[in-house]
Design a protein around this motif. Structure first.
Motif, short mmCIF file in Angstrom:
data_model
loop_
_atom_site.label_atom_id
_atom_site.label_comp_id
_atom_site.label_asym_id
_atom_site.label_seq_id
_atom_site.Cartn_x
_atom_site.Cartn_y
_atom_site.Cartn_z
N ALA A 5 0.82 -1.21 0.00
CA ALA A 5 0.00 0.00 0.00
C ALA A 5 0.85 1.26 0.00
CB ALA A 5 -0.93 0.00 1.21
N HIS A 33 -4.77 -0.49 -5.27
CA HIS A 33 -5.97 -0.81 -4.48
C HIS A 33 -6.60 0.51 -4.02
CE1 HIS A 33 -4.03 -4.76 -4.25
NE2 HIS A 33 -5.21 -5.26 -3.87
N HIS A 85 -4.22 0.26 2.05
CA HIS A 85 -4.61 0.69 0.71
C HIS A 85 -4.58 2.21 0.53
CE1 HIS A 85 -5.19 -3.47 0.15
NE2 HIS A 85 -6.28 -3.55 0.91
#
Length: 481
Positions: free
Chosen positions: A127, A175, A296
């Motif tokens: 992330a 993401h 994310h």
């Protein structure tokens, strides 16, 4: 020759032992120092970086200037200061410092006997790389405290790890966390909301792009000042308002379960809040954004949403509205039964809270300030004002307990018109559809010929659960001339 050397060594040993005993002292006998090894940090093991749905594994290497005479360990610490300095002085361009909590690394590297290098693996949260896509993400590890007498080569104590995110990821791989209905989301009558007895709940969906991962949280921020700014600059309708904190509830922390691609934020508004804004026709507006996600990346544009709620949603509300009315304006005419139609001045005027009259108390109680009393027979009454419909439905109005003639007007239309000298006629009723929360003009006529007298204006709304004839209450009646 070997025997000689052996003997010499043994003799030296005996002499040393005897001397030591004589002096009653024991000297430390040490083995010769092992040859020291110089250790250098080398950086990433090129080509061996791996990435999965959650983590990036980054092998790094140290080298020795010779074979290790025995196994030992080298300590590792994170060195953010070095990276910050390199970014500040321009040695590293288009680069950001890796957050300390985004990288895991071994605290020591094990060097095996007889080897001239060793590897470790740092684990980086994917992330973090997604968040800084298009940049280089950098961290540095500092070698320290090598064991077994080894040392760090001068100027070679740092392992600089530079990860070029563009080489590992494409924009489509990120993401992203987004509001499913990003931009402006209009909640309209009979749209996407859940109706309950207390009010409505609007489900707002947060979606996760790409393959789901383990559970994580994201917070919701309500940007109150944004609404006033948008209204001021024309970005929102002039009748849009942000509700006060007591007038709504919203989830401020949402959890994505493991493997989930979406989560729901619930925005709830009670019916009384809609009722309070019926006349003003106000739209409710909220500016919501995602923040403080534990995993994310929040989408740069779709991580924000403007929710506009149309007041017509209140059409789904059929809980009774209790008004603050005081009754109807009453005009009494003495010694005539046709006064409501002939334009003459009334004998007396007042406000009657309800139309529920019978017996000698009515009209005996209708007196002028001078004490003049309304005629007991041969009189007429005209009530005017507004009726606040408490619910939506088909209203049945009754003038069946009525002596004598009766009329009922709603918004100027006579729905009952039997202004005769007959009384208590069961057919004096009428059905009319009214909308909840609307104030309708109402006018009621009564005619008393001779004998007994009574007037009861009653209603029921079976379709809304108001059953059984009942007097129209004071709370729903408003006096107007």
């Amino acid at each position: 020759m070997k025997k000689i050397i052996y003997s010499v060594l043994m003799g030296l040993a005996i002499l040393v032992g005897a001397y030591s005993c004589k002096e009653s002292k024991v000297e430390d006998l040490k083995l010769p120092d092992a040859p020291t090894t110089s250790i250098t940090g080398e950086g990433i093991v090129v080509g061996n970086v791996t990435i999965d749905n959650q983590f990036v594994r980054v092998p790094f290497k140290i080298s020795l200037n010779g074979m290790a005479a025995e196994a030992f360990q080298v300590g590792l610490t994170l060195n953010n200061d070095t990276v910050t300095q390199l970014i500040t002085n321009g040695s590293l361009t288009n680069a950001v410092l890796m957050p300390s909590d985004a990288v895991e690394y071994p605290t020591v590297i094990n060097v095996a006997y007889g080897t001239d290098n060793a590897e470790g693996i740092a684990i980086v949260r994917r992330a973090t790389l997604e968040r800084y896509l298009g940049k280089k993400v950098v961290f540095a590890l500092k070698l320290a405290s090598p064991g077994k007498g080894n040392k760090i080569a001068n100027g070679k104590s740092n392992i600089l790890v530079v990860i070029n995110t563009d080489e590992l990821l494409k924009p489509a791989d990120v993401h992203y966390l987004s509001w499913q209905a990003g931009g402006t989301y209009n909640v309209v009558y009979q749209g996407n909301y859940i109706i309950g007895p207390a009010g409505i709940t609007i489900p707002l969906i947060i979606s996760l792009a790409n393959t789901p991962t383990t559970a994580f949280n994201v917070k919701i921020k309500d940007n109150i000042d944004t609404i006033a700014t948008l209204v001021a600059n024309g970005g929102l309708p002039a009748n849009a308002i942000h509700l006060g904190a007591k007038d709504f509830t919203i989830d401020t922390l949402v959890r994505f379960n493991t493997g989930a691609s979406s989560a729901t934020v619930r925005l709830s508004i009670p019916w009384p809040v809609f009722d309070a804004n019926i006349i003003a026709n106000k739209k409710f507006a909220f500016a919501l954004s995602l923040k403080d996600n534990t995993n994310h990346v929040i989408h740069p544009t779709n991580g924000k949403i403007i929710v506009i709620i149309d007041p017509n949603i209140n059409l789904d509300n059929n809980s009774p509205i209790i008004g603050n009315g005081t009754g109807l304006f009453a005009r009494y005419y003495t010694n005539t039964q046709l006064a409501p139609d002939d334009g003459r001045a009334p004998f007396f005027t007042r406000v009657d809270e309800t139309i529920e009259f019978s017996g000698d108390g009515w009209p005996d109680g209708v007196k002028t300030p001078a004490g003049e009393t309304l005629s007991r027979d041969n009189f007429a009454t005209r009530w005017t004002g507004e009726f606040l419909a408490p619910v939506r439905g088909d209203y049945i109005f009754y003038q069946t307990s009525w002596d004598d003639g009766a009329r009922l007007f709603i918004n100027g239309k006579a729905i009952i018109d039997d202004y005769t000298t007959q009384w208590d006629k069961p057919e004096r009723n009428a059905t009319i559809h009214l909308e909840r929360g609307i104030r309708y003009k109402i006018e009621v006529h009564h005619r008393e010929n001779v004998g007994g007298q009574q007037a009861y204006l009653q209603y029921e709304v079976p379709s809304a659960g108001i059953t059984g004839k009942r007097a129209v209450p004071r709370t729903q009646l408003f006096p107007t001339p």
